[in-house]
Write a protein that holds these residues in place. Structure first.
Motif, short mmCIF file in Angstrom:
data_model
loop_
_atom_site.label_atom_id
_atom_site.label_comp_id
_atom_site.label_asym_id
_atom_site.label_seq_id
_atom_site.Cartn_x
_atom_site.Cartn_y
_atom_site.Cartn_z
N VAL A 1 63.05 70.21 66.63
CA VAL A 1 62.50 71.13 67.62
C VAL A 1 61.96 72.37 66.92
O VAL A 1 62.62 72.95 66.05
CB VAL A 1 63.59 71.54 68.65
CG1 VAL A 1 63.07 72.61 69.60
CG2 VAL A 1 64.06 70.32 69.44
N LYS A 2 60.75 72.75 67.30
CA LYS A 2 60.14 73.94 66.74
C LYS A 2 60.73 75.18 67.43
O LYS A 2 60.82 75.23 68.65
CB LYS A 2 58.62 73.87 66.98
CG LYS A 2 57.82 74.72 66.05
CD LYS A 2 56.33 74.43 66.19
CE LYS A 2 55.56 75.62 65.66
NZ LYS A 2 54.16 75.61 66.07
N LEU A 3 61.13 76.16 66.64
CA LEU A 3 61.77 77.35 67.20
C LEU A 3 60.81 78.54 67.18
O LEU A 3 60.03 78.70 66.24
CB LEU A 3 63.01 77.73 66.36
CG LEU A 3 64.04 76.62 66.11
CD1 LEU A 3 65.15 77.16 65.22
CD2 LEU A 3 64.59 76.06 67.41
N ILE A 4 60.88 79.36 68.20
CA ILE A 4 60.17 80.65 68.15
C ILE A 4 61.07 81.65 67.45
O ILE A 4 60.63 82.40 66.59
CB ILE A 4 59.79 81.12 69.57
CG1 ILE A 4 58.70 80.20 70.14
CG2 ILE A 4 59.30 82.58 69.54
CD1 ILE A 4 58.29 80.51 71.56
N ASP A 5 62.36 81.64 67.82
CA ASP A 5 63.34 82.53 67.18
C ASP A 5 64.26 81.70 66.30
O ASP A 5 64.95 80.81 66.79
CB ASP A 5 64.17 83.26 68.24
CG ASP A 5 63.32 84.13 69.14
OD1 ASP A 5 62.63 85.01 68.61
OD2 ASP A 5 63.34 83.92 70.36
N PHE B 1 64.24 81.72 71.82
CA PHE B 1 63.26 80.86 72.49
C PHE B 1 62.91 79.65 71.63
O PHE B 1 62.80 79.76 70.40
CB PHE B 1 61.98 81.65 72.79
CG PHE B 1 62.09 82.53 74.01
CD1 PHE B 1 61.84 82.02 75.27
CD2 PHE B 1 62.46 83.86 73.88
CE1 PHE B 1 61.95 82.82 76.40
CE2 PHE B 1 62.57 84.68 75.00
CZ PHE B 1 62.31 84.16 76.26
N LEU B 2 62.70 78.52 72.31
CA LEU B 2 62.21 77.31 71.67
C LEU B 2 60.72 77.21 71.95
O LEU B 2 60.24 77.67 72.98
CB LEU B 2 62.91 76.07 72.25
CG LEU B 2 64.44 76.15 72.35
CD1 LEU B 2 64.97 74.85 72.96
CD2 LEU B 2 65.06 76.41 70.99
N HIS B 3 59.99 76.59 71.04
CA HIS B 3 58.54 76.53 71.18
C HIS B 3 58.14 75.49 72.24
O HIS B 3 58.62 74.36 72.20
CB HIS B 3 57.91 76.18 69.84
CG HIS B 3 56.46 76.57 69.82
ND1 HIS B 3 55.50 75.87 70.51
CD2 HIS B 3 55.82 77.62 69.23
CE1 HIS B 3 54.32 76.46 70.32
NE2 HIS B 3 54.50 77.53 69.55
N ILE C 1 57.95 70.01 75.84
CA ILE C 1 57.08 69.40 76.85
C ILE C 1 56.50 70.46 77.80
O ILE C 1 56.53 70.32 79.01
CB ILE C 1 57.80 68.27 77.61
CG1 ILE C 1 58.64 67.45 76.61
CG2 ILE C 1 56.81 67.32 78.29
CD1 ILE C 1 59.60 66.48 77.25
N GLY C 2 56.01 71.52 77.18
CA GLY C 2 55.25 72.51 77.93
C GLY C 2 56.06 73.58 78.65
O GLY C 2 55.48 74.46 79.28
N VAL C 3 57.39 73.51 78.57
CA VAL C 3 58.20 74.52 79.26
C VAL C 3 58.79 75.47 78.22
O VAL C 3 59.64 75.07 77.41
CB VAL C 3 59.35 73.86 80.06
CG1 VAL C 3 60.20 74.93 80.74
CG2 VAL C 3 58.79 72.88 81.08
#
Ligand code: ZN
Length: 136
Positions: A100-104, A118-120, A125-127
């Motif tokens: 999973v790509k992470l924002i944080d 946050f997760l990217h 799936i767009g959420v």
């Protein structure tokens, strides 16, 4: 990692004040906290429905990510936030291990003093997805 419940739904709005007649007057909810989160350039307002909260997010600056979101997509649901047990950091490590790509990459402080990350949306799936926990 264990998700225990939906902690809140984040909703992007142009004006919190303009939303109160609907959330309070029509739905009968009570706004129990309004708080500015300076580093995210938003003002937040909270309502409780059972154990889940609704978080209204109003941009306080034109370069706020919420301002950009509203410009692109209009007002509406912005993110889904899960409460996690045994730590946001542990969850991030586990999710990153699952691709999973992470924002944080590490938890930070969100509204109401929660540890959040946050997760990217590309991996969810767009959420736009947020994980939160109350600090120990
Ligand atoms: Zn949130």
């Amino acid at each position: 990692m264990e998700l225990t419940h939906i902690e809140h739904l984040g909703i992007a709005v142009k004006s919190i004040e303009a939303c109160l007649p609907y959330y309070e007057g029509v739905l009968g909810l009570k706004c129990y906290n309004i708080e500015e989160v300076a580093d995210q350039k938003v003002k937040t307002a909270f309502f409780k429905v059972g154990q889940t909260k609704i978080e209204l997010l109003e941009p306080t600056s034109e370069d706020s990510t919420i301002a950009k979101f509203i410009e692109k997509k209009g007002e509406g649901i912005h993110h889904l936030a899960f409460a996690v047990e045994d730590g946001v950091q542990n969850a991030l490590t586990e999710l990153e291990g699952k691709g999973v790509k992470l924002i944080d990459k590490a938890p930070r402080k969100g509204a109401e003093g929660l540890n959040i990350a946050f997760l990217h949306p590309k991996s969810t799936i767009g959420v736009l997805t947020e994980l939160c926990e109350k600090p120990e």
